[in-house]
Design a protein around this motif. Structure first.
Motif, PDB file in Angstrom:
ATOM      1  N   TRP A   1      49.481  37.130  28.454  1.00  0.00           N
ATOM      2  CA  TRP A   1      48.063  37.164  28.815  1.00  0.00           C
ATOM      3  C   TRP A   1      47.876  36.882  30.301  1.00  0.00           C
ATOM      4  O   TRP A   1      47.093  37.547  30.980  1.00  0.00           O
ATOM      5  N   PHE A   2      48.632  35.911  30.825  1.00  0.00           N
ATOM      6  CA  PHE A   2      48.532  35.554  32.235  1.00  0.00           C
ATOM      7  C   PHE A   2      48.985  36.711  33.128  1.00  0.00           C
ATOM      8  O   PHE A   2      48.370  36.980  34.172  1.00  0.00           O
ATOM      9  N   THR A   3      50.028  37.409  32.716  1.00  0.00           N
ATOM     10  CA  THR A   3      50.498  38.572  33.481  1.00  0.00           C
ATOM     11  C   THR A   3      49.412  39.644  33.543  1.00  0.00           C
ATOM     12  O   THR A   3      49.124  40.201  34.607  1.00  0.00           O
ATOM     13  N   LEU A   4      48.802  39.940  32.390  1.00  0.00           N
ATOM     14  CA  LEU A   4      47.731  40.944  32.355  1.00  0.00           C
ATOM     15  C   LEU A   4      46.531  40.494  33.183  1.00  0.00           C
ATOM     16  O   LEU A   4      45.887  41.302  33.872  1.00  0.00           O
ATOM     17  N   ALA A   5      46.229  39.183  33.120  1.00  0.00           N
ATOM     18  CA  ALA A   5      45.115  38.674  33.917  1.00  0.00           C
ATOM     19  C   ALA A   5      45.385  38.860  35.402  1.00  0.00           C
ATOM     20  O   ALA A   5      44.492  39.225  36.178  1.00  0.00           O
ATOM     21  N   GLY A   6      46.632  38.634  35.812  1.00  0.00           N
ATOM     22  CA  GLY A   6      46.991  38.831  37.218  1.00  0.00           C
ATOM     23  C   GLY A   6      46.869  40.280  37.647  1.00  0.00           C
ATOM     24  O   GLY A   6      46.362  40.577  38.745  1.00  0.00           O
ATOM     25  N   VAL A   7      47.311  41.190  36.796  1.00  0.00           N
ATOM     26  CA  VAL A   7      47.195  42.615  37.106  1.00  0.00           C
ATOM     27  C   VAL A   7      45.724  43.009  37.227  1.00  0.00           C
ATOM     28  O   VAL A   7      45.325  43.760  38.124  1.00  0.00           O
TER      29      VAL A   7
END
Length: 468
Positions: free
Chosen positions: A276-282
C-alpha cells in the motif's frame, strides 16, 4: 481634384475614418478614384488587400472591419456611378468579391480557433487518460486521491494533504518528504508532518549520515523498512522515539527524485503496509507531476510565447478585475498603450529574427521600469498594454514620459548596427477620463494614434502630444 474623390474624402472625414488608412493606402485610393477607367482586377486587388490589412490591424473587440470597408466601398462606387456614369451592373460584382474575401477571413479565423480548441482538448484528453490510468492502478487509494485532487493547483497544499492522508491511514507518528537537491552544494530542506502540522526543516538532516546517502541510491518506488535500533545515529533528531521506519525513493518528472519516509513508535505499525505504501508513493509522485504539468499549462495559457509576458486574453481578464476593485473602492486605475514606432520597417530592413529580438528587448525594457503590482502584456503585434493599479492620470503620464525617454536612449545598436528604437504611448485613466474598463483601452488606443500622428516617439494623454 475631381468630384468623385471629393465626395469620398468628405465621407471619410465625416466618419472619422481617415486615420484608419496608412499613407500608402490612402494615396492608392486617391489614384483609383481619379483613374479614367474602371479596371475590375486592380480594383478588387486594392479593396481585398485593404480588408485583409485592416483586419490584421484591428485591436478592438467590437469593431466590424468588414462593415467599415463595405460602407467606404459603397460610397466609392456611388461616387463613380454618379460622377463617371459607370453602370451599376459593372460595379456590383466588386461587392460580391469582397464578401468572398470576408468569408475566407472568417473561415481562417474559425480554423485557427478550432485548432487552438483541439489542442486544448487534446491536452485535457491526455491528462484525463493519465488520470484514468492512475485511478485504475491505485483504486485502493481513494481517500488519498481525494485529498490530492482537490489541491492540484497548490503544491504546498498537495504535500500537506498527501502526508496527512499517509499519517492517518498508516497510523504513523511522523511523515517526511525530502526532495533531492539539484547538486551536492544545494541544501535539501525536508517537509515534516506531525500532529497535523507541516513544516520545512531548516537544516539538511538527511545528508548528515551515510545511511541516507545510501537510501538516495535505492531503486525508485520500492518500499524498504528500517528498525531504528540498527542505525540509531541515522534517525537521531529526525524521528524522535521512533522504532520503525518505512521509506521509498519517488521518481518525479524531469529526473528529480524525492525520499518519502514514515515513522512510528510501535514496531508493528506498518505490518502488511509495504504494498500500500509503495502504491501511495507512486500516486503521490504522479500527483506532483500533474501539479507541475498543470502549473506549466496554466502559465502557457496566459503567457506570450515569444516574450514571456502576459497575452491579450489574460490582460483583458485582469483589466476587468482591476477595474471592479477601483470602481468599488473609488481608487484610480490607468492604462498605457505602447506601440513600437516603424516596427514594420525594422522587419523589412533587418529581418523578422531581429524584429523578434526588438520585441523582447522592448518588453524587458518596459518591465524593468514597472512596479510588481503593474501588469505588462502583449496586446497585439508590436503593441503592449500596461495596467497601472492605484495610479492616477498624473502618475501615468509621468511613467509614460519615463518609458518613452528610456526606450529612445537605450543602446538598441546592440541588436543590430544602426538600429534606433522609439515608442509611442497612449494614456487613459479612471475616473478622470473614462468610466468603464472598455473605455480605458479604447481611449488609450485613441491617444496612441494621436501620438503616432503627431510624429511618434512621444506620449499623448488627451491634452496634446508630448514630445520627448
Amino acid at each position: 481634384m475631381n468630384a468623385a474623390w471629393q465626395t469620398l474624402q468628405d465621407y471619410l472625414e465625416a466618419q472619422n475614418w481617415r486615420l484608419l488608412f496608412s499613407e500608402s493606402e490612402y494615396a492608392e485610393l486617391e489614384k483609383l478614384c481619379e483613374a479614367q477607367t474602371f479596371e475590375p482586377e486592380s480594383q478588387f486587388k486594392y479593396w481585398s488587400q485593404l480588408l485583409i490589412q485592416w483586419d490584421q490591424r484591428n485591436l478592438s473587440l467590437h469593431r466590424s472591419v468588414h462593415n467599415e470597408i463595405l460602407a467606404i466601398l459603397n460610397t466609392y462606387l456611388m461616387a463613380l456611378h454618379t460622377h463617371y456614369h459607370y453602370p451599376l451592373a459593372q460595379l456590383e460584382p466588386l461587392r460580391w468579391r469582397l464578401a468572398e474575401v470576408q468569408v475566407d477571413l472568417q473561415q481562417k479565423s474559425l480554423l485557427f480557433w478550432r485548432f487552438e480548441h483541439d489542442q486544448v482538448q487534446e491536452r485535457l484528453a491526455q491528462l484525463n487518460r493519465e488520470n484514468s490510468q492512475a485511478q485504475a492502478e491505485f483504486y485502493t487509494l481513494t481517500e488519498l486521491a481525494d485529498f490530492l485532487s482537490v489541491h492540484i493547483d497548490d503544491r504546498e497544499q498537495m504535500i500537506y494533504h498527501g502526508l496527512d492522508a499517509l499519517q492517518g491511514i498508516m497510523a504513523a507518528d511522523q511523515v517526511v518528504l525530502c526532495f533531492q537537491p539539484e547538486n551536492a552544494k544545494s541544501p535539501a530542506y525536508p517537509y515534516f508532518f506531525q500532529q497535523g502540522q507541516l513544516r520545512q526543516a531548516a537544516s539538511t538532516v538527511f545528508s548528515q549520515h551515510s545511511f541516507w546517502e545510501h537510501a538516495w541510491k535505492s531503486p525508485p518506488h520500492q518500499a524498504r523498512s528500517l528498525y531504528c535500533l540498527e542505525f540509531p545515529a541515522a534517525t537521531e533528531g529526525i524521528f524522535p522515539n521512533a522504532e520503525i521506519l518505512l521509506w521509498q525513493v519517488l521518481s518525479l518528472s524531469g529526473g528529480q527524485r524525492a525520499l518519502l519516509v514514515v515513522g512510528a513508535q510501535d514496531p508493528y505499525t506498518f505490518h502488511n503496509f509495504h504494498t500500500w505504501f509503495t502504491l501511495a508513493g507512486v500516486h503521490l509522485a504522479g500527483a506532483l507531476h500533474n501539479a507541475t504539468l498543470n502549473s506549466q499549462l496554466n502559465e502557457m495559457a496566459i503567457r506570450d510565447g515569444l516574450m514571456g509576458i502576459y497575452n491579450r486574453r489574460y490582460l483583458e481578464q485582469r483589466l476587468q478585475e482591476a477595474f471592479k476593485v477601483s470602481e468599488r473602492y473609488q481608487r484610480p486605475l490607468s492604462v498605457l498603450m505602447v506601440d513600437i514606432d516603424h516596427f514594420k520597417g525594422v522587419n523589412d530592413r533587418y529581418g523578422h529574427p531581429i524584429g523578434d529580438e526588438v520585441l523582447k528587448w522592448v518588453s524587458q525594457s518596459l518591465d524593468s521600469r514597472l512596479r510588481t503590482t503593474d501588469i505588462l502584456g502583449r496586446y497585439g503585434g508590436e503593441e503592449f498594454l500596461i495596467l497601472l493599479p492605484e495610479t492616477d492620470l498624473k502618475g501615468a503620464e509621468k511613467l509614460a514620459q519615463n518609458l518613452v525617454t528610456r526606450i529612445a536612449t537605450l543602446p538598441a545598436e546592440q541588436l543590430a548596427e544602426g538600429l534606433k528604437i522609439t515608442v509611442s504611448i497612449g494614456v487613459s485613466s479612471y475616473p478622470e477620463q473614462v468610466q468603464s474598463a472598455e473605455s480605458l483601452v479604447s481611449v488609450a488606443d485613441k491617444h496612441l494614434y494621436q501620438a503616432k500622428k503627431s510624429g511618434r516617439n512621444r506620449y499623448t494623454a488627451g491634452e496634446g502630444s508630448v514630445i520627448q
